[in-house]
Design a protein around this motif. Structure first.
Motif, PDB file in Angstrom:
ATOM      1  N   ASP A   5       0.834  -1.209   0.000  1.00  0.00           N
ATOM      2  CA  ASP A   5       0.000   0.000   0.000  1.00  0.00           C
ATOM      3  C   ASP A   5       0.868   1.258   0.000  1.00  0.00           C
ATOM      4  OD1 ASP A   5      -2.270  -1.537   0.068  1.00  0.00           O
ATOM      5  OD2 ASP A   5      -2.505  -1.400   2.251  1.00  0.00           O
ATOM      6  N   ARG A   8       2.363   1.694  -3.515  1.00  0.00           N
ATOM      7  CA  ARG A   8       1.315   2.140  -4.463  1.00  0.00           C
ATOM      8  C   ARG A   8       0.988   3.609  -4.239  1.00  0.00           C
ATOM      9  NH1 ARG A   8      -0.764  -3.133  -4.096  1.00  0.00           N
ATOM     10  NH2 ARG A   8      -2.035  -2.635  -2.297  1.00  0.00           N
ATOM     11  N   ASP A   9       0.914   4.031  -2.990  1.00  0.00           N
ATOM     12  CA  ASP A   9       0.635   5.425  -2.666  1.00  0.00           C
ATOM     13  C   ASP A   9       1.769   6.337  -3.150  1.00  0.00           C
ATOM     14  OD1 ASP A   9      -0.868   7.562  -1.424  1.00  0.00           O
ATOM     15  OD2 ASP A   9       0.694   7.572   0.122  1.00  0.00           O
ATOM     16  N   GLN A  13       1.541   9.224  -6.110  1.00  0.00           N
ATOM     17  CA  GLN A  13       1.987  10.601  -5.884  1.00  0.00           C
ATOM     18  C   GLN A  13       2.994  11.020  -6.957  1.00  0.00           C
ATOM     19  OE1 GLN A  13       3.391  11.293  -1.893  1.00  0.00           O
ATOM     20  NE2 GLN A  13       1.595  10.292  -0.976  1.00  0.00           N
TER      21      GLN A  13
END
Length: 184
Positions: A5, A8-9, A13
């Motif tokens: 996670d 992926r974040d 961005q």
């Protein structure tokens, strides 16, 4: 929070930052390209299409755009009625599409086809003309001579051929004073 996670974040961005940077570059490049456009570049794709010009000293000139050069435009107002418009006298143009020609593509040949060139062609044909001047005055006659930055007009009645007895006088008109030349 799981590592997947988090990555992926961070990736999302980064993609958003790259997209914003690209959008900024595209906007900046578009502004620079538009800043390089001249009026003649905007007019050139309009050849063959109807336009309305607002011209200093003359008012509106409307018709089909026939030719565009760096110093002048030719508009076919009606069959047998053409208007040669000095580009510097144009106050505004309506009827243009969204397209523009590439800046600076006119080249050396177009540079030689200036206002003097066009006026010499009219003088050679010995056709009676009406000149609309930038101050709004109108004079009629036949172009006798075309210098580097002026024309000499043998003034005579509109619609009459140039005859020595009919010439009321000869007027020198600087190019800067010309707005529109129409065939009488």
């Amino acid at each position: 929070m799981r590592w997947d996670d988090l990555f992926r974040d961070l990736e999302a961005q980064l993609e958003a930052a790259e997209a914003a940077e690209l959008a900024g570059e595209v906007a900046d490049r578009t502004r620079r390209e538009v800043a390089a456009l001249r009026l003649v570049d905007r007019l050139e794709p309009g050849v063959g299409h109807p336009v309305r010009l607002q011209v200093a000293g003359c008012g509106q000139v409307a018709g089909t755009l026939v030719d565009v050069r760096p110093q002048w435009l030719l508009v076919d107002e009606a069959p047998g009625r053409e208007a040669l418009v000095r580009l510097d006298a144009v106050l505004g143009v309506s009827g243009l599409g969204a397209r523009s020609a590439a800046p600076g593509r006119d080249g050396t040949v177009a540079a030689r086809l200036g206002l003097a060139y066009a006026l010499r062609g009219i003088a050679r044909d010995r056709l009676p003309v009406t000149l609309w001047l930038a101050d709004g005055s109108i004079v009629a006659g036949t172009l006798d001579r075309v210098g580097e930055d002026f024309v000499e007009l043998a003034e005579h009645a509109v619609g009459e051929p140039r005859r020595p007895a009919g010439v009321a006088g000869v007027r020198a008109v600087p190019f800067a004073a010309l707005a529109v030349v129409r065939r009488s």
